[in-house]
Write an enzyme that holds these catalytic residues in place. Structure first.
Site: not given
Lengths: 123, 515
Positions: B353, B378-380
């Site tokens: 992620d 950071s894909r979050v």
């Protein structure tokens, strides 16, 4: 290729009514014809492995003592296992039957080893 | 002692030979840690087998001999089974008796592992005795499904300003740490573990550091550092050093995941660091070639992607119905010459992620941690940030990107206007603010306050080259003079109006007195 040749030879040795010497001679002649004589020692080595594996897979029944033969035979028969037991004193008591990829170890040696394992790993 | 004697008495009293049927086979050939076994026709994949020398020995020989070795079935072939030997391969010989154990490979998991150093099979290797208070669990299991998961929205603070501000990691996320050798990948992971000491005991995740193919001296130093800093109180180390068999290096990450899942299933948070998965891939390649599996690209087996995807999918943030626990994964991948487009790096990048990319050039220029924020992601994102950090770090990434463009421009433009110079100085100052010494993670409230100071002009009078010193003084000042403000930020997770007011007051006082 040697494994395939060895397997074919193994099958023939067990199925065919021909003499084994004749089968070996025919194999050598065939290999000579197709120009693969160099495979011969490898084929024989693989054949030896197959025969050793078959020997090890054979059914066997072992009893600890000659005196246990009758009682062991009764127990084995009740489990559907028939055969001529061989005496193996290292079993201490009881019997052990192996065949067709399965083992039933009803020997004192195995029970004592399992007990030792249980005691030493849990304390 | 009495209870032990009583238990032994019961076991002896209950002693009787059993008559259960076992699947057995015989070793046909063995070499390079692999055994080819005849028989075992009903063996299943990943089943444990026991290479049992006692079958052909007397009782006395069997008791004296420690030669029982376990194996793991990995190939089911037409006429034989191939198993990896998990132990001393020199104890396995042709003709040896092999027994099926009718169970998959399992490792001990539990609270008893905390503070311990274990090998890939969960056996203690830290000379502190046998691990107790554990239960056995299969080393591999299916990852949780979609419906059992919850969104990742709770931060995992690394204590590294650059990461917490611009590449925030959430609990349950998989964030890859990638870079060449010697750029600080392990340092980031260890600092993250050390920083968990700043969390409250209830919120502190159990940390699992999995050392794969590392030098034993390096792992020993890491354990010593963690012990010295008090981090071993909540950390477990799983080690499969370079001298261990390839099977152990292949299994160690799964052991780490199984241990982490134990805590996750109990509603707690856990963090697992895989250092590094490149070595696991190499070990798996070795095993696969020895098992005669067909080689693919770069001689890796065809299921090399599945090796890492099934491991990393086990990281999750669970729903409240499942206990609300989480397992965060920080896999590490080592690149060669900065090549992130190689086979294994691209595989793992596509699974995780986000990635934290460490550049050798930045490291050599003194930028440490050498994080290239331009391509790290950071894909979050900000869902995993506290409100405090979100407030202060909003525009840092953009302003740093603008600074980098301007900085390149200064190399060939000698005459710059005042605004450009100011922007460049601000960028240099921010770059200095984001530098951090290894082994010194910052609590998030301190990091947020420092970044607040930098982004709100409180360090504008400081020369960029003096920023590090000023920052150290600022941290010290805040911890002494504004501890209540810091405590409030830590407790609420945000910088509300009242907190901002007191923080600004403290920063103004600092600027006046110290700068």
């Amino acid at each position: 290729m040697e494994k395939q040749y060895a397997q074919a030879l193994f099958n023939l040795l067990h199925r065919s009514e021909e003499d084994s010497e004749q089968l070996f001679a025919k194999l050598e002649a065939h290999l000579d014809t197709v120009g693969r004589t160099k495979l011969l020692p490898h084929i024989y080595r693989e054949l030896h492995k197959l025969e050793t594996a078959e020997e090890r897979q054979k059914e066997s029944i072992e009893i600890a003592r000659e005196a246990d033969r009758n009682s062991a035979t009764v127990e084995l028969t009740s489990l559907g296992i028939v055969g001529e037991p061989v005496v193996n004193p290292s079993l201490i008591t009881g019997w052990r039957a192996k065949g067709n990829g399965s083992l039933i170890d009803h020997s004192g040696k195995r029970a004592l080893l399992d007990l030792y394992q249980q005691i030493t790993t849990s304390h | 002692m009495e209870s032990i004697i009583k238990r032994i008495e019961e076991q002896i009293a209950g002693f009787a030979p059993s008559a259960s049927v076992e699947g057995v086979g015989t070793v046909r050939e063995t070499g390079d840690g692999i055994a080819v076994i005849d028989g075992l026709s009903k063996a299943v994949l990943s089943e444990m087998v026991l290479f049992d020398p006692s079958h052909d020995q007397s009782l006395e020989e069997a008791l004296l001999n420690e030669g029982s070795v376990y194996g793991l079935v990995l190939n089911l072939e037409e006429d034989a089974v191939r198993a990896v030997i998990l132990g001393d391969a020199s104890n396995v010989y042709e003709g040896m008796h092999v027994r099926r154990l009718n169970r998959l490979l399992s490792v001990p998991v539990g609270d008893g592992l905390v503070g311990r150093v274990v090998n890939a099979l969960g056996e203690a290797v830290d000379a502190k005795g046998v691990v107790t208070d554990t239960s056995l669990t299969p080393i591999e299991r299916e990852a949780y499904g979609v419906m059992d998961r919850a969104p990742v929205n709770e931060p995992l603070h690394t204590g590294i300003k650059a990461i917490d501000a611009m590449i925030p990691i959430g609990r349950g996320q998989r964030e890859l740490i990638i870079g060449d050798r010697g750029v600080g990948k392990t340092a980031i992971a260890i600092d993250t573990i050390l920083n968990q000491k700043n969390e409250s005991v209830e919120k502190r995740p159990i940390c699992i550091y999995v050392a794969i193919g590392q030098k034993e001296s390096k792992t020993a130093k890491i354990v010593a550092d963690l012990t010295e800093q008090g981090a071993m109180d909540y950390t477990i180390v799983v080690t499969a050093p370079a001298s261990s068999p390839a099977a152990y290096q292949f299994l160690a990450p799964f052991t780490g995941a199984a241990i982490g899942e134990y805590f996750m299933d109990k509603g707690r948070d856990a963090l697992v660091v895989y250092d590094d998965l490149s070595k696991q891939a190499v070990a798996y390649r070795q095993l696969s070639l020895l098992l005669r599996r067909p080689p693919g690209r770069e001689a890796y087996p065809g299921d090399i992607f599945y090796l890492h995807s099934r491991l990393l999918e086990r990281a999750a943030k669970l729903s409240n119905e499942k206990g609300g626990g989480s397992l965060t994964a920080l896999p590490i991948i080592e690149t060669q010459e900065g090549d992130v487009s190689a086979y294994i790096p691209t595989n793992v990048i596509s699974i995780t992620d986000g990635q934290i990319y460490l550049q050798t050039d930045l490291f050599n220029k003194g930028m440490r941690p050498a994080i290239d924020v331009g391509i790290s992601v950071s894909r979050v994102g900000s869902s995993a940030q506290t409100k405090a950090m979100k407030k202060v770090s909003g525009k840092i990434k953009l302003s740093l990107a603008q600074f980098r463009e301007l900085e390149a421009f200064t190399q060939f433009a000698s005459d710059l206007d005042a605004d450009t110079k100011q922007q460049i100085d601000a960028g240099r100052r921010m770059t200095e603010v984001l530098k951090q010494n290894v082994g010194h993670p910052l609590p998030f409230e301190v990091a947020a306050s420092v970044i607040f100071a930098a982004t709100n002009g409180y360090l504008d009078t400081v020369r960029p080259e003096d920023t590090a010193r000023a920052q150290a003084r600022l941290q010290d000042y805040l911890e002494r003079e504004a501890s209540e403000t810091l405590t409030r930020i830590k407790g609420t997770g945000e910088i509300d109006d009242a907190t901002e007011k007191t923080l600004r007051k403290a920063l103004e006082a600092f600027s006046t007195s110290a700068l």
